[in-house]
Design an enzyme around this catalytic site. Structure first.
Site, PDB file in Angstrom:
ATOM      1  N   ARG A   1      10.663 -18.912 -46.702  1.00  0.00           N
ATOM      2  CA  ARG A   1      10.851 -19.605 -45.597  1.00  0.00           C
ATOM      3  C   ARG A   1       9.443 -19.641 -44.636  1.00  0.00           C
ATOM      4  O   ARG A   1       8.780 -20.738 -44.223  1.00  0.00           O
ATOM      5  CB  ARG A   1      11.816 -19.142 -44.451  1.00  0.00           C
ATOM      6  CG  ARG A   1      12.903 -19.158 -44.720  1.00  0.00           C
ATOM      7  CD  ARG A   1      14.143 -18.944 -43.546  1.00  0.00           C
ATOM      8  NE  ARG A   1      13.701 -19.493 -42.484  1.00  0.00           N
ATOM      9  CZ  ARG A   1      14.055 -19.244 -41.383  1.00  0.00           C
ATOM     10  NH1 ARG A   1      14.598 -17.983 -40.938  1.00  0.00           N
ATOM     11  NH2 ARG A   1      13.483 -20.054 -40.155  1.00  0.00           N
TER      12      ARG A   1
ATOM     13  N   ASP B   1       5.022 -11.907 -34.153  1.00  0.00           N
ATOM     14  CA  ASP B   1       5.104 -12.054 -35.441  1.00  0.00           C
ATOM     15  C   ASP B   1       4.063 -11.434 -36.603  1.00  0.00           C
ATOM     16  O   ASP B   1       4.429 -11.339 -37.650  1.00  0.00           O
ATOM     17  CB  ASP B   1       4.750 -13.834 -35.793  1.00  0.00           C
ATOM     18  CG  ASP B   1       6.020 -14.523 -35.322  1.00  0.00           C
ATOM     19  OD1 ASP B   1       6.950 -14.048 -34.910  1.00  0.00           O
ATOM     20  OD2 ASP B   1       5.440 -15.898 -34.957  1.00  0.00           O
TER      21      ASP B   1
ATOM     22  N   LYS C   1       2.884 -22.754 -40.722  1.00  0.00           N
ATOM     23  CA  LYS C   1       4.400 -23.066 -40.495  1.00  0.00           C
ATOM     24  C   LYS C   1       4.529 -23.582 -39.046  1.00  0.00           C
ATOM     25  O   LYS C   1       5.280 -24.466 -38.875  1.00  0.00           O
ATOM     26  CB  LYS C   1       5.343 -22.019 -40.970  1.00  0.00           C
ATOM     27  CG  LYS C   1       6.689 -22.308 -40.635  1.00  0.00           C
ATOM     28  CD  LYS C   1       7.524 -21.058 -41.297  1.00  0.00           C
ATOM     29  CE  LYS C   1       7.549 -19.805 -40.128  1.00  0.00           C
ATOM     30  NZ  LYS C   1       8.608 -20.030 -38.855  1.00  0.00           N
ATOM     31  N   ASN C   2       4.419 -22.791 -38.181  1.00  0.00           N
ATOM     32  CA  ASN C   2       4.756 -22.960 -36.818  1.00  0.00           C
ATOM     33  C   ASN C   2       3.681 -24.054 -36.076  1.00  0.00           C
ATOM     34  O   ASN C   2       4.164 -24.416 -34.911  1.00  0.00           O
ATOM     35  CB  ASN C   2       4.660 -21.803 -35.875  1.00  0.00           C
ATOM     36  CG  ASN C   2       5.716 -20.674 -36.550  1.00  0.00           C
ATOM     37  OD1 ASN C   2       6.698 -21.083 -37.205  1.00  0.00           O
ATOM     38  ND2 ASN C   2       5.569 -19.557 -35.942  1.00  0.00           N
TER      39      ASN C   2
ATOM     40  N   CYS D   1      20.326 -15.589 -33.393  1.00  0.00           N
ATOM     41  CA  CYS D   1      19.656 -15.051 -34.797  1.00  0.00           C
ATOM     42  C   CYS D   1      19.421 -13.669 -35.028  1.00  0.00           C
ATOM     43  O   CYS D   1      19.546 -12.700 -34.154  1.00  0.00           O
ATOM     44  CB  CYS D   1      18.364 -16.076 -35.219  1.00  0.00           C
ATOM     45  SG  CYS D   1      16.914 -15.356 -34.703  1.00  0.00           S
TER      46      CYS D   1
ATOM     47  N   ARG E   1      17.840 -15.778 -28.343  1.00  0.00           N
ATOM     48  CA  ARG E   1      17.125 -16.836 -28.400  1.00  0.00           C
ATOM     49  C   ARG E   1      17.808 -17.940 -28.223  1.00  0.00           C
ATOM     50  O   ARG E   1      18.120 -19.153 -28.463  1.00  0.00           O
ATOM     51  CB  ARG E   1      16.700 -17.152 -29.925  1.00  0.00           C
ATOM     52  CG  ARG E   1      16.008 -15.996 -30.398  1.00  0.00           C
ATOM     53  CD  ARG E   1      15.555 -16.243 -31.946  1.00  0.00           C
ATOM     54  NE  ARG E   1      14.255 -17.245 -31.950  1.00  0.00           N
ATOM     55  CZ  ARG E   1      13.848 -17.590 -32.936  1.00  0.00           C
ATOM     56  NH1 ARG E   1      14.068 -17.283 -34.221  1.00  0.00           N
ATOM     57  NH2 ARG E   1      12.517 -18.130 -32.994  1.00  0.00           N
TER      58      ARG E   1
END
Ligand code: EPU
Length: 417
Positions: free
Chosen positions: A397, A305, A22-23, A117, A122
Site C-alpha cells: 500500500r 509514520d 503516497k500521502n 482501523c 481515527r
C-alpha cells in the site's frame, strides 16, 4: 497470501531513487474533482492505495489516461456518481479526501464513514465540523456521510486537533467556496504544501500552507494544470533507518533533505554520518547504533509514520530508549511481533521502553499495518537467520517495489506466495 523472506545480516550499500509521496499523491489526485479540465500528475508512485484511489475517481466519472504509469492525467469533466462506497473506504481511509472536492464542485457527496482501523479510532469529526461551518448540511445515515450544499461559503475554522487529511479536505473545499476561509491550528505537513502548490497552479488562491494558519480566497472555478508530486519523506526515512541498523552506506536520489529534519537529527544522534545535496542524501554508519528516545507529534516534530522503524533500530542499539506515540492510540502493534524476534520491549500505556540487545533472531512474524510492516523488514534485515513476514499487502500500500529497492542495496530478500 504473499510473504517476504529475508535472510538477515547484509549491510545495505548502494544507490536507489525515492518514489513520489503516497500521502501527497492521494490528495493531489482528488484535486482533479475540482475542475472540468485535465489535471496531469507526475511522479505518482505505483502503490495499491493509488490504484484504489484511481478506481474510486473513475467510478465517479473521471476519465484517467495511463492509470498504471507514473504520469497520470485525470479529467473530471462530468461527475456522474457522487459516492465513495464502503468497499473502497474500508480498504483505504484516504478515500475521505473526496468529500471536500465533491461537495465544493457538485454540491453533494455520499461517503462511507471510515470506521476504526488497526492503528486507532481515527474519527473524521473535524472534517465534518469544518464543512458544516462552510454551510454544508450533513447527515450520517446507514454508515454514510451524506453532505449537501448549494454553494459552500468561507468560514473561520479552528481545528480542535491537528489533522492532515482534515486540513487537506477543507482546503480543497474552500477553493471553490464564496469568500474567505481561514483554517487555524492547521496541519503543517509538507504534503499540505504540495497540495496547495497544485491547487494554486489550478487557479486557487491559497496562502500560508505549511504554517498553522491557512487562508483560502474562494474562486468561481479552477482550471487544468500539471503537478509533480514531492518525494516520499517516509520512504526516504525508512531506507535511512534500514541503512543505519545494518551499518550500511547508501545514497538516496530524487529526495529532499529538508523534509526530514527531525528524523535526520535522530539518525545523527544514533551515530550515522549524513551529508546531502539538493536532491540526494548519503548516509554512512560505521558503528553500533546508540539508542534514541522518540516522541511523535505533528510536523515539524518527529512523524508517527517513522516511529515503528526507529523501534526496530532501538532493538539492536546500545542502551535503553523510550518511544512515546502521541498521535494514534494503537500504533505499537509491531512490539508483539518484534518480541517474537527476541526484542526486549516493555509497553506502558502509549510508551515503549526498549533495551537494546546484541542481535535479533529471525522468526515468522505478521505485518499489522503499513509502517509496522516496514519495522519488521528492518528487523529482518538485521536479524540472525531467516525472517518470514506474512500479510505484506500492507507494505504494497505504501512502499513502491520495496524488495526490488532493497535487493539493489544488497539485501537478501524475496517475495513468495
Ligand atoms: N482525528 C480526530 N478527528 C478528525 C481527524 C483526526 O480525532 O476529524 C485524530 C486521529 O484519530 C488521530 C489524529 O487526529 O489521532 C491525527 O490524525 P490525522 O487526521 O492527522 O491523520 P490522517 O490525516 O488520517 C495522515 C496520513 C497518515 C499519518 C497521519 C499523521 C494520509 C493519507 N495519511 O492520516 O499516514 O500517519 O496523517 O501524520 O495522509 C501512513 O502513511 O502510514 C499513514 C497512516
Amino acid at each position: 497470501m504473499q510473504k517476504l523472506i529475508i535472510e538477515g545480516g547484509s549491510p545495505l550499500r548502494g544507490e536507489i531513487s525515492i518514489s513520489g509521496a503516497k500521502n501527497a499523491a492521494l490528495p493531489v489526485l482528488c484535486a482533479a474533482l475540482l475542475t472540468k479540465e485535465t489535471l496531469t500528475v507526475k511522479n505518482v508512485p505505483a502503490l495499491h492505495d493509488i490504484t484504489t484511489m484511481l478506481s474510486l475517481l473513475q467510478q465517479m466519472g473521471t476519465t484517467i489516461a495511463s492509470p498504471y504509469s507514473s504520469e497520470v492525467s485525470l479529467s473530471a469533466a462530468t461527475l456522474t456518481h457522487l459516492v465513495a462506497p464502503y468497499e473502497m473506504v474500508k480498504t483505504m481511509r484516504a478515500a475521505i479526501l473526496v468529500l471536500g472536492p465533491l461537495l465544493a464542485r457538485a454540491g453533494e457527496a455520499n461517503i462511507s464513514l471510515p470506521g476504526g482501523c488497526a492503528i486507532g479510532l481515527r474519527p473524521v469529526d473535524q472534517h465534518i465540523k469544518g464543512l458544516q461551518a462552510m454551510g454544508a448540511e450533513i447527515q450520517i445515515k446507514h454508515g454514510y456521510i451524506h453532505a449537501v450544499a448549494s454553494r459552500l461559503h468561507g468560514a473561520r475554522i479552528i481545528f480542535d486537533i491537528v489533522t492532515v487529511t482534515g486540513t487537506e479536505n477543507l482546503m480543497m473545499a474552500a477553493t471553490l467556496a464564496t469568500g474567505t476561509t481561514i483554517l487555524e491550528n492547521a496541519a503543517r505537513e509538507p504534503e499540505i504544501m504540495d497540495l496547495a502548490n497544485c491547487l494554486n497552479a489550478m487557479g486557487a488562491n491559497i496562502q500560508g500552507a505549511g504554517t498553522d494558519i491557512i487562508t483560502i480566497e474562494g474562486v468561481p472555478s479552477l482550471h487544468g494544470a500539471e503537478h509533480t508530486v514531492m518525494p516520499d519523506r517516509i520512504e526516504t526515512g525508512t531506507f535511512l533507518v534500514a541503512a543505519t541498523a545494518t551499518k550500511g552506506d547508501i545514497y538516496l536520489r530524487e529526495t529532499d533533505v529538508h523534509l526530514l529534519d527531525a528524523v535526520l537529527d535522530k539518525l545523527t544522534e544514533a551515530g550515522a554520518a549524513i551529508d546531502s545535496g539538493k536532491d540526494w542524501i548519503h548516509l554512512s554508519m560505521q558503528k553500533k547504533p546508540k539508542s534514541v528516545n522518540i516522541r511523535t507529534a505533528p510536523y515539524p516534530a518527529f512523524p508517527t509514520d517513522m516511529q515503528a522503524q526507529f523501534m526496530s533500530l532501538n532493538c539492536i542499539a546500545d542502551g535503553t530508549a523510550i518511544i512515546t506515540e502521541t498521535i494514534f492510540e494503537n500504533r505499537l502493534m509491531h512490539v508483539q511481533e518484534l518480541k517474537r524476534m527476541n526484542a526486549n520491549i516493555e509497553v506502558e500505556g502509549n510508551a515503549a521502553i526498549i533495551s537494546g540487545i546484541p542481535q535479533l533472531d529471525g522468526a515468522h512474524v505478521m505485518a499489522t499495518d503499513l509502517r509496522a510492516s516496514a519495522s519488521l523488514v528492518i528487523a529482518g534485515l538485521v536479524a540472525q537467520g531467516e525472517t518470514i513476514i506474512d500479510r505484506i499487502y500492507h507494505l504494497d500500500r505504501g512502499y513502491e517495489n520495496i524488495e526490488g529497492k532493497l535487493t539493489a542495496l544488497g539485501a537478501q530478500i524475496k517475495r513468495a506466495q
